[in-house]
Scaffold this active site. Structure first.
Site, short mmCIF file in Angstrom:
data_model
loop_
_atom_site.label_atom_id
_atom_site.label_comp_id
_atom_site.label_asym_id
_atom_site.label_seq_id
_atom_site.Cartn_x
_atom_site.Cartn_y
_atom_site.Cartn_z
N LYS A 119 0.87 -0.93 -0.09
CA LYS A 119 -0.29 0.12 -0.12
C LYS A 119 0.94 1.52 -0.32
CE LYS A 119 -4.66 -1.66 2.12
NZ LYS A 119 -5.48 -1.54 2.31
N LYS A 201 -7.62 -13.40 -8.30
CA LYS A 201 -8.47 -13.69 -8.20
C LYS A 201 -9.06 -12.47 -8.06
CE LYS A 201 -9.49 -13.14 -2.82
NZ LYS A 201 -9.53 -13.80 -1.69
N LYS A 204 -13.28 -7.22 -5.02
CA LYS A 204 -14.36 -6.49 -5.30
C LYS A 204 -13.29 -5.21 -5.47
CE LYS A 204 -14.60 -5.32 -0.24
NZ LYS A 204 -13.52 -4.51 0.04
#
Ligand code: TRP
Length: 338
Positions: A119, A201, A204
């Site tokens: 991040k 994967k 979202k």
């Protein structure tokens, strides 16, 4: 009274960040399981808005998304009477315990967290101390409720490991206070992959919306996304996750939502071409999500009802959390009045 009954069940804690859009992968990989497990487990489902602000958020969008996520959990069939679904920011004990845990977390431990490193590279202009201490807040989410189990995907294993370390350290230095949680591995762990890059994967928060089916996607959008999903050339229908991951992913989705064995799906479609398979799968997903979307719209149009659920759940959560926090205060040596 009811509280007692639920608390004798093993406790599962799960946090979901209100970012991106809940997708079919979340549903199949997690939410669908919670519905099945609610008879035997007491589920604590936290919309982790405190975690979300470790990266910049648009306030109006954050507010809307947090409510929407809670409504989607309920629409999916997670019963707010049997479980508790609430906003992390509504239960101040999370931030309070996080501080105390921070004072028992070494910088060396936080430096090793791969999510922090990832991040920090992604948000170079905002490497804040909340992002750095994110794992101790997550540990607080879990330890406050004396969780037995925490469902974790691969990306959260390191955080859970640190949570266990912090619990053990505290228990050892003071005296037994926290239950040391175990990872929960779902029995039927179908992994849904990205529609355009089926080696990844389904996420979202993917930048490309064609990679996922959002639970709130319109039927026409769902049909289009499935039609565009990558498969390979050829017409034979086989399940080969390694060499034909796109097709394998579509078969998995079909099998899970249609409650059919993959072999039976193969028998049904072999020789018919991928077009037919995709069209049927698109319709299957649309039909599957229709009652969910209807329930969701109902909940979002009855804001007072949704709000009352969230308020009640936050009160229940505070009650449980405070029991742990008071114990922690006592052990650490803070003055407490009767
Ligand atoms: N860090 C988790 C994630 O990004 C979210 C999370 C926060 C969480 N608190 C939690 C998950 C507690 C499980 C338990 O996915």
């Amino acid at each position: 009274m009811e509280q007692k009954a639920t608390e004798s069940k093993p406790v599962i804690v799960s946090g979901i960040q209100p970012s991106g859009q809940l997708a079919l992968g979340n549903y199949v990989g997690a939410m669908k399981n919670w519905v099945k497990l609610q008879a035997d487990y007491f589920g604590i489902y936290i919309v982790v808005d405190l975690h979300a602000i470790t990266v910049r958020q648009n306030p109006a969008e954050l507010r809307q998304r947090a409510l929407s996520f809670a409504a989607q959990y309920i629409a999916a069939g997670i019963d707010p009477e049997k479980n508790i679904i609430f906003m992390q920011s509504h239960v101040p004990q999370h931030s309070e315990l996080a501080w105390i845990l921070n004072c028992n977390t070494y910088m060396g431990e936080l430096n090793r967290m791969t999510q922090f490193k990832d991040k920090s590279t992604k948000h170079e202009d905002n490497i804040n101390s909340g992002l750095y201490t994110y794992p101790s807040l997550m540990a607080a989410d879990i330890l406050l409720y004396q969780a037995d189990l925490v469902p974790v995907g691969h990306d959260q294993k390191q955080h859970l490991e640190l949570t266990r370390t912090l619990a053990q350290r505290f228990n050892h230095y003071y005296s037994p206070t926290f239950k040391v949680p175990e990872p929960y591995i779902a029995a039927s762990g179908a992994r849904i992959m990205s529609l355009q890059d089926p080696t990844k994967k389904m996420s979202k928060s993917d930048d490309n919306p064609n990679n996922y089916i959002a639970l709130l996607d319109e039927p026409s959008v769902i049909l289009k996304k499935i039609k565009r999903a990558v498969t390979d050339s050829g017409t034979s229908v086989t399940y080969d996750a390694k060499n034909r991951p796109g097709l394998a992913n579509l078969l998995t989705i079909y099998s899970v939502l249609g409650e059919m064995a993959i072999d039976d799906v193969i028998t049904q479609y072999d020789g018919k071409g991928f077009g037919v398979l995709k069209e049927d799968l698109g319709n299957l997903i649309v039909n599957y999500l229709t009652p969910f979307q209807r329930k969701y719209k109902e909940l979002m149009s009855e804001k007072n009802y949704l709000e009352s659920i969230l308020k009640e759940s936050a009160a229940k959560a505070q009650h449980i959390a405070q029991r742990t926090l008071s114990k922690v205060h006592r052990k650490v040596g803070f003055v407490q009045f009767k």
